[in-house]
Design a protein around this motif. Structure first.
Motif, PDB file in Angstrom:
ATOM      1  N   LYS A 249      -5.527   3.994  16.252  1.00  0.00           N
ATOM      2  CA  LYS A 249      -5.175   3.665  14.873  1.00  0.00           C
ATOM      3  C   LYS A 249      -4.568   2.268  14.823  1.00  0.00           C
ATOM      4  CE  LYS A 249      -4.658   8.425  13.344  1.00  0.00           C
ATOM      5  NZ  LYS A 249      -3.820   9.405  12.614  1.00  0.00           N
ATOM      6  N   ILE A 250      -4.742   1.621  13.681  1.00  0.00           N
ATOM      7  CA  ILE A 250      -4.302   0.242  13.538  1.00  0.00           C
ATOM      8  C   ILE A 250      -3.128   0.170  12.573  1.00  0.00           C
ATOM      9  CG2 ILE A 250      -4.964  -2.068  12.816  1.00  0.00           C
ATOM     10  CD1 ILE A 250      -7.857  -1.285  13.615  1.00  0.00           C
ATOM     11  N   PHE A 251      -2.035  -0.391  13.045  1.00  0.00           N
ATOM     12  CA  PHE A 251      -0.809  -0.511  12.266  1.00  0.00           C
ATOM     13  C   PHE A 251      -0.724  -1.934  11.713  1.00  0.00           C
ATOM     14  CE2 PHE A 251      -0.325   2.937  15.114  1.00  0.00           C
ATOM     15  CZ  PHE A 251       0.590   3.824  14.578  1.00  0.00           C
ATOM     16  N   VAL A 252      -0.594  -2.037  10.397  1.00  0.00           N
ATOM     17  CA  VAL A 252      -0.415  -3.334   9.745  1.00  0.00           C
ATOM     18  C   VAL A 252       1.007  -3.358   9.198  1.00  0.00           C
ATOM     19  CG1 VAL A 252      -1.295  -4.963   8.049  1.00  0.00           C
ATOM     20  CG2 VAL A 252      -2.875  -3.375   9.172  1.00  0.00           C
ATOM     21  N   ILE A 253       1.799  -4.282   9.703  1.00  0.00           N
ATOM     22  CA  ILE A 253       3.247  -4.227   9.502  1.00  0.00           C
ATOM     23  C   ILE A 253       3.767  -5.532   8.915  1.00  0.00           C
ATOM     24  CG2 ILE A 253       5.457  -3.865  10.663  1.00  0.00           C
ATOM     25  CD1 ILE A 253       3.933  -2.322  12.834  1.00  0.00           C
ATOM     26  N   GLY A 254       4.699  -5.398   7.969  1.00  0.00           N
ATOM     27  CA  GLY A 254       5.387  -6.548   7.412  1.00  0.00           C
ATOM     28  C   GLY A 254       4.526  -7.356   6.463  1.00  0.00           C
ATOM     29  N   GLY A 255       4.875  -8.641   6.328  1.00  0.00           N
ATOM     30  CA  GLY A 255       4.144  -9.525   5.438  1.00  0.00           C
ATOM     31  C   GLY A 255       4.981  -9.946   4.248  1.00  0.00           C
ATOM     32  N   ALA A 256       4.306 -10.473   3.243  1.00  0.00           N
ATOM     33  CA  ALA A 256       4.977 -10.919   2.024  1.00  0.00           C
ATOM     34  C   ALA A 256       4.064 -10.697   0.833  1.00  0.00           C
ATOM     35  CB  ALA A 256       5.366 -12.391   2.121  1.00  0.00           C
ATOM     36  N   SER A 257       4.663 -10.429  -0.316  1.00  0.00           N
ATOM     37  CA  SER A 257       3.899 -10.221  -1.538  1.00  0.00           C
ATOM     38  C   SER A 257       4.843 -10.345  -2.731  1.00  0.00           C
ATOM     39  CB  SER A 257       3.213  -8.850  -1.534  1.00  0.00           C
ATOM     40  OG  SER A 257       2.257  -8.751  -2.569  1.00  0.00           O
ATOM     41  N   VAL A 258       4.307 -10.075  -3.900  1.00  0.00           N
ATOM     42  CA  VAL A 258       5.127 -10.095  -5.110  1.00  0.00           C
ATOM     43  C   VAL A 258       6.087  -8.903  -5.088  1.00  0.00           C
ATOM     44  CG1 VAL A 258       3.350 -11.275  -6.449  1.00  0.00           C
ATOM     45  CG2 VAL A 258       3.385  -8.774  -6.383  1.00  0.00           C
ATOM     46  N   HIS A 259       7.071  -8.910  -5.987  1.00  0.00           N
ATOM     47  CA  HIS A 259       8.001  -7.796  -6.083  1.00  0.00           C
ATOM     48  C   HIS A 259       7.275  -6.561  -6.618  1.00  0.00           C
ATOM     49  CE1 HIS A 259      11.420 -10.208  -5.027  1.00  0.00           C
ATOM     50  NE2 HIS A 259      11.187 -11.059  -6.004  1.00  0.00           N
ATOM     51  N   PRO A 260       7.746  -5.360  -6.285  1.00  0.00           N
ATOM     52  CA  PRO A 260       7.090  -4.131  -6.744  1.00  0.00           C
ATOM     53  C   PRO A 260       6.908  -4.115  -8.258  1.00  0.00           C
ATOM     54  CG  PRO A 260       8.779  -3.626  -5.119  1.00  0.00           C
ATOM     55  CD  PRO A 260       8.922  -5.085  -5.430  1.00  0.00           C
ATOM     56  N   GLY A 261       5.700  -3.755  -8.681  1.00  0.00           N
ATOM     57  CA  GLY A 261       5.407  -3.664 -10.096  1.00  0.00           C
ATOM     58  C   GLY A 261       4.999  -4.972 -10.737  1.00  0.00           C
ATOM     59  N   GLN A 262       5.163  -6.067 -10.022  1.00  0.00           N
ATOM     60  CA  GLN A 262       4.788  -7.369 -10.568  1.00  0.00           C
ATOM     61  C   GLN A 262       3.287  -7.588 -10.416  1.00  0.00           C
ATOM     62  OE1 GLN A 262       6.865 -10.680  -8.762  1.00  0.00           O
ATOM     63  NE2 GLN A 262       5.559 -12.215  -9.734  1.00  0.00           N
ATOM     64  N   LYS A 263       2.682  -8.256 -11.382  1.00  0.00           N
ATOM     65  CA  LYS A 263       1.273  -8.605 -11.296  1.00  0.00           C
ATOM     66  C   LYS A 263       1.054  -9.538 -10.116  1.00  0.00           C
ATOM     67  CE  LYS A 263      -2.359 -11.045 -13.837  1.00  0.00           C
ATOM     68  NZ  LYS A 263      -2.686 -11.809 -15.070  1.00  0.00           N
ATOM     69  N   LEU A 264      -0.078  -9.351  -9.423  1.00  0.00           N
ATOM     70  CA  LEU A 264      -0.389 -10.229  -8.305  1.00  0.00           C
ATOM     71  C   LEU A 264      -0.648 -11.638  -8.807  1.00  0.00           C
ATOM     72  CD1 LEU A 264      -2.716  -8.052  -6.041  1.00  0.00           C
ATOM     73  CD2 LEU A 264      -0.404  -8.833  -5.529  1.00  0.00           C
TER      74      LEU A 264
ATOM     75  N   LEU B  92       1.545 -17.003  -4.704  1.00  0.00           N
ATOM     76  CA  LEU B  92       2.898 -17.260  -4.236  1.00  0.00           C
ATOM     77  C   LEU B  92       3.110 -18.762  -4.080  1.00  0.00           C
ATOM     78  CD1 LEU B  92       3.322 -14.509  -1.485  1.00  0.00           C
ATOM     79  CD2 LEU B  92       3.566 -14.327  -3.972  1.00  0.00           C
ATOM     80  N   THR B  93       4.282 -19.202  -4.471  1.00  0.00           N
ATOM     81  CA  THR B  93       4.695 -20.588  -4.287  1.00  0.00           C
ATOM     82  C   THR B  93       6.163 -20.585  -3.887  1.00  0.00           C
ATOM     83  OG1 THR B  93       5.514 -20.989  -6.540  1.00  0.00           O
ATOM     84  CG2 THR B  93       3.135 -21.267  -6.177  1.00  0.00           C
ATOM     85  N   ALA B  94       6.674 -21.767  -3.598  1.00  0.00           N
ATOM     86  CA  ALA B  94       8.082 -21.867  -3.216  1.00  0.00           C
ATOM     87  C   ALA B  94       9.010 -21.487  -4.361  1.00  0.00           C
ATOM     88  CB  ALA B  94       8.385 -23.286  -2.743  1.00  0.00           C
ATOM     89  N   THR B  95       8.505 -21.500  -5.597  1.00  0.00           N
ATOM     90  CA  THR B  95       9.347 -21.175  -6.753  1.00  0.00           C
ATOM     91  C   THR B  95       8.916 -19.887  -7.456  1.00  0.00           C
ATOM     92  OG1 THR B  95       7.978 -22.608  -8.158  1.00  0.00           O
ATOM     93  CG2 THR B  95       9.925 -23.592  -7.147  1.00  0.00           C
ATOM     94  N   THR B  96       7.900 -19.203  -6.922  1.00  0.00           N
ATOM     95  CA  THR B  96       7.455 -17.923  -7.496  1.00  0.00           C
ATOM     96  C   THR B  96       8.243 -16.781  -6.855  1.00  0.00           C
ATOM     97  OG1 THR B  96       5.213 -18.772  -7.779  1.00  0.00           O
ATOM     98  CG2 THR B  96       5.494 -16.382  -7.842  1.00  0.00           C
ATOM     99  N   PRO B  97       8.852 -15.893  -7.639  1.00  0.00           N
ATOM    100  CA  PRO B  97       9.577 -14.776  -7.042  1.00  0.00           C
ATOM    101  C   PRO B  97       8.660 -13.901  -6.180  1.00  0.00           C
ATOM    102  CG  PRO B  97      10.153 -15.004  -9.361  1.00  0.00           C
ATOM    103  CD  PRO B  97       8.983 -15.911  -9.115  1.00  0.00           C
ATOM    104  N   HIS B  98       9.039 -13.695  -4.936  1.00  0.00           N
ATOM    105  CA  HIS B  98       8.305 -12.808  -4.043  1.00  0.00           C
ATOM    106  C   HIS B  98       9.253 -12.372  -2.933  1.00  0.00           C
ATOM    107  CE1 HIS B  98       7.708 -16.791  -2.149  1.00  0.00           C
ATOM    108  NE2 HIS B  98       7.591 -16.139  -1.004  1.00  0.00           N
ATOM    109  N   ARG B  99       8.773 -11.497  -2.070  1.00  0.00           N
ATOM    110  CA  ARG B  99       9.676 -10.944  -1.064  1.00  0.00           C
ATOM    111  C   ARG B  99       8.983 -10.712   0.273  1.00  0.00           C
ATOM    112  NH1 ARG B  99      11.436  -4.988  -2.656  1.00  0.00           N
ATOM    113  NH2 ARG B  99      12.402  -6.162  -4.349  1.00  0.00           N
ATOM    114  N   ALA B 100       9.795 -10.693   1.322  1.00  0.00           N
ATOM    115  CA  ALA B 100       9.334 -10.226   2.624  1.00  0.00           C
ATOM    116  C   ALA B 100       9.227  -8.704   2.566  1.00  0.00           C
ATOM    117  CB  ALA B 100      10.303 -10.651   3.718  1.00  0.00           C
ATOM    118  N   LEU B 101       8.312  -8.154   3.343  1.00  0.00           N
ATOM    119  CA  LEU B 101       8.055  -6.716   3.328  1.00  0.00           C
ATOM    120  C   LEU B 101       8.327  -6.075   4.685  1.00  0.00           C
ATOM    121  CD1 LEU B 101       4.600  -6.727   1.447  1.00  0.00           C
ATOM    122  CD2 LEU B 101       6.871  -6.359   0.462  1.00  0.00           C
TER     123      LEU B 101
END
Length: 203
Positions: A125-140, A143-152
């Motif tokens: 099985k393949i585990f995909v771990i971590g990363g970054a994306s928009v905040h939960p519930g936010q439209k995709l 990402l930019t240096a000034t766009t709200p996003h988070r580490a996962l």
């Protein structure tokens, strides 16, 4: 000791790679400004030679890559949805690449769209771990240096036998841009960024 080998034919940053059957495979790439490159190169260590392969069907950078039973699996990354638009839109696409046939097959998408994650295979099985994306519930969005996003801390597991995903225990410390390795059936996630995917200079 270090030895100088054949140079990489297509200079690129934000690539992902894996080794399989004595060869190294490189995917992704992002120019300083512009569209994701979607490159695929194979390096033959015995011949010290690079071979260009079929590019990614959906070009992305910051992809998570690993190999299993003669196939290479490429997950997520940052994409460009429309020409000239933002080039860091997190994606949930998952792909299987066959190096022998030089062909791509789209797989069931990841439950979470993200880039700058890491991937490793354990027990089939393949585990995909971590990363970054928009905040939960936010439209995709891009990402930019000034766009709200988070580490996962997200930990999602893909089963190649069933083409299905399931969610496992998240990492205690969310991160992106990490390193990953497997020793004796255990996965080790090392380092990474705990905030933005971007490093920006401040005055």
């Amino acid at each position: 000791r270090w030895a100088r080998m054949a140079p990489f034919p297509e200079p690129a940053q934000e690539i992902g790679g894996t080794a399989m059957d004595g060869k190294i495979y490189i995917f992704g790439g992002l120019p300083a400004n512009g569209s994701p490159k979607g490159i695929v190169w194979e390096y033959d260590g015995a011949a010290d030679k690079w071979n260009q392969k079929k590019r990614m069907p959906a070009p992305a950078h910051h992809v998570a890559v690993t190999s299993y039973q003669g196939k290479i699996y490429v997950f997520g990354g940052g994409t460009q949805v429309e020409p000239g638009g933002p080039n860091w839109v997190p994606t949930n696409k998952a792909w299987e690449y066959d190096p022998v046939a030089d062909s791509w097959k789209e797989l069931a998408p990841m439950p979470t769209a993200r880039g700058a994650a890491v991937a490793a295979e354990v027990g089939g099985k393949i585990f995909v771990i971590g990363g970054a994306s928009v905040h939960p519930g936010q439209k995709l969005v891009g990402l930019t240096a000034t766009t709200p996003h988070r580490a996962l801390g997200t930990n999602e597991v893909y089963d190649p036998a069933t083409n299905k995903w399931e969610t496992r225990q998240s990492m205690p410390t969310a991160r992106n841009h990490a390193a990953i390795g497997v020793v004796n059936g255990k996965i080790y996630v090392i380092g990474g960024r705990v905030g933005s995917v971007f490093v920006v200079a401040t005055n």
